[in-house]
Scaffold this motif. Structure first.
Motif, PDB file in Angstrom:
ATOM      1  N   VAL A  27       4.210   0.196  -1.522  1.00  0.00           N
ATOM      2  CA  VAL A  27       4.186   1.022  -0.317  1.00  0.00           C
ATOM      3  C   VAL A  27       5.629   1.223   0.112  1.00  0.00           C
ATOM      4  N   ARG A  28       5.918   2.433   0.604  1.00  0.00           N
ATOM      5  CA  ARG A  28       7.292   2.742   1.017  1.00  0.00           C
ATOM      6  C   ARG A  28       7.283   3.458   2.360  1.00  0.00           C
ATOM      7  N   PRO A  29       7.097   2.720   3.451  1.00  0.00           N
ATOM      8  CA  PRO A  29       7.185   3.372   4.751  1.00  0.00           C
ATOM      9  C   PRO A  29       8.609   3.839   5.016  1.00  0.00           C
ATOM     10  N   SER A  51       9.341   5.338   7.988  1.00  0.00           N
ATOM     11  CA  SER A  51       9.520   5.366   9.439  1.00  0.00           C
ATOM     12  C   SER A  51       8.525   4.406  10.070  1.00  0.00           C
ATOM     13  N   ASN A  52       8.610   4.274  11.375  1.00  0.00           N
ATOM     14  CA  ASN A  52       7.674   3.440  12.114  1.00  0.00           C
ATOM     15  C   ASN A  52       6.290   4.066  12.062  1.00  0.00           C
ATOM     16  N   GLY A  53       5.281   3.292  12.470  1.00  0.00           N
ATOM     17  CA  GLY A  53       3.906   3.762  12.466  1.00  0.00           C
ATOM     18  C   GLY A  53       3.048   2.880  11.579  1.00  0.00           C
ATOM     19  N   ILE A  54       1.811   3.302  11.385  1.00  0.00           N
ATOM     20  CA  ILE A  54       0.870   2.562  10.563  1.00  0.00           C
ATOM     21  C   ILE A  54       0.874   3.158   9.165  1.00  0.00           C
ATOM     22  N   HIS A  55       1.033   2.317   8.174  1.00  0.00           N
ATOM     23  CA  HIS A  55       1.076   2.725   6.777  1.00  0.00           C
ATOM     24  C   HIS A  55      -0.004   1.969   6.023  1.00  0.00           C
ATOM     25  N   ASN A  56      -0.974   2.696   5.473  1.00  0.00           N
ATOM     26  CA  ASN A  56      -2.120   2.087   4.792  1.00  0.00           C
ATOM     27  C   ASN A  56      -1.894   1.992   3.302  1.00  0.00           C
ATOM     28  N   VAL A  57      -2.289   0.845   2.738  1.00  0.00           N
ATOM     29  CA  VAL A  57      -2.258   0.651   1.297  1.00  0.00           C
ATOM     30  C   VAL A  57      -3.366  -0.353   0.948  1.00  0.00           C
ATOM     31  N   ASP A  58      -4.234   0.034   0.032  1.00  0.00           N
ATOM     32  CA  ASP A  58      -5.262  -0.884  -0.445  1.00  0.00           C
ATOM     33  C   ASP A  58      -4.785  -1.538  -1.736  1.00  0.00           C
ATOM     34  N   VAL A  59      -5.213  -2.780  -1.953  1.00  0.00           N
ATOM     35  CA  VAL A  59      -4.851  -3.525  -3.160  1.00  0.00           C
ATOM     36  C   VAL A  59      -6.129  -3.805  -3.935  1.00  0.00           C
ATOM     37  N   THR A  60      -6.187  -3.325  -5.175  1.00  0.00           N
ATOM     38  CA  THR A  60      -7.337  -3.593  -6.032  1.00  0.00           C
ATOM     39  C   THR A  60      -7.030  -4.802  -6.892  1.00  0.00           C
TER      40      THR A  60
END
Length: 101
Positions: free
Chosen positions: A85-87, A89-98
């Motif tokens: 994941v490469r945010p 900026s600020n905020g919510i960043h979603n990433v699922d892990v399988t």
């Protein structure tokens, strides 16, 4: 016994997501089912360990980080997995892990 905090879905009250970078997501198996109780680690851009939490019963996890390059690694009895994941900026960043065996 690990002291990593168990996670839930809701962002805690008082967190200003316009001022914070939040990496959140879910640990899932190959069939898409949630994997609860997984140890979820946050690794920085060089692969160094930064933090660890325990996924909730529904597989949810959350980290407060900084913009940049991150790897989220899940370790569970169902298997292991990584997600990048490469945010920027600020905020919510979603990433699922399988995870898989």
């Amino acid at each position: 016994m690990c002291a990593a905090p168990t996670q839930g879905q809701a962002i805690p009250a008082g967190v200003d997501v316009e001022k914070e970078t939040v990496i959140t997501g879910k640990v899932v198996a190959n069939d898409g089912q949630p994997v609860g109780g997984a140890f979820v680690r946050l690794l920085d851009g060089t692969g160094e360990f930064t933090a660890e939490v325990v996924a909730s019963g529904t597989g949810d996890f959350r980290f407060f980080a900084a913009p940049g390059d991150w790897t989220v690694r899940a370790l569970s009895s169902s298997g292991n997995g990584d997600a990048k994941v490469r945010p920027e900026s600020n905020g919510i960043h979603n990433v699922d892990v399988t995870v898989s065996a």
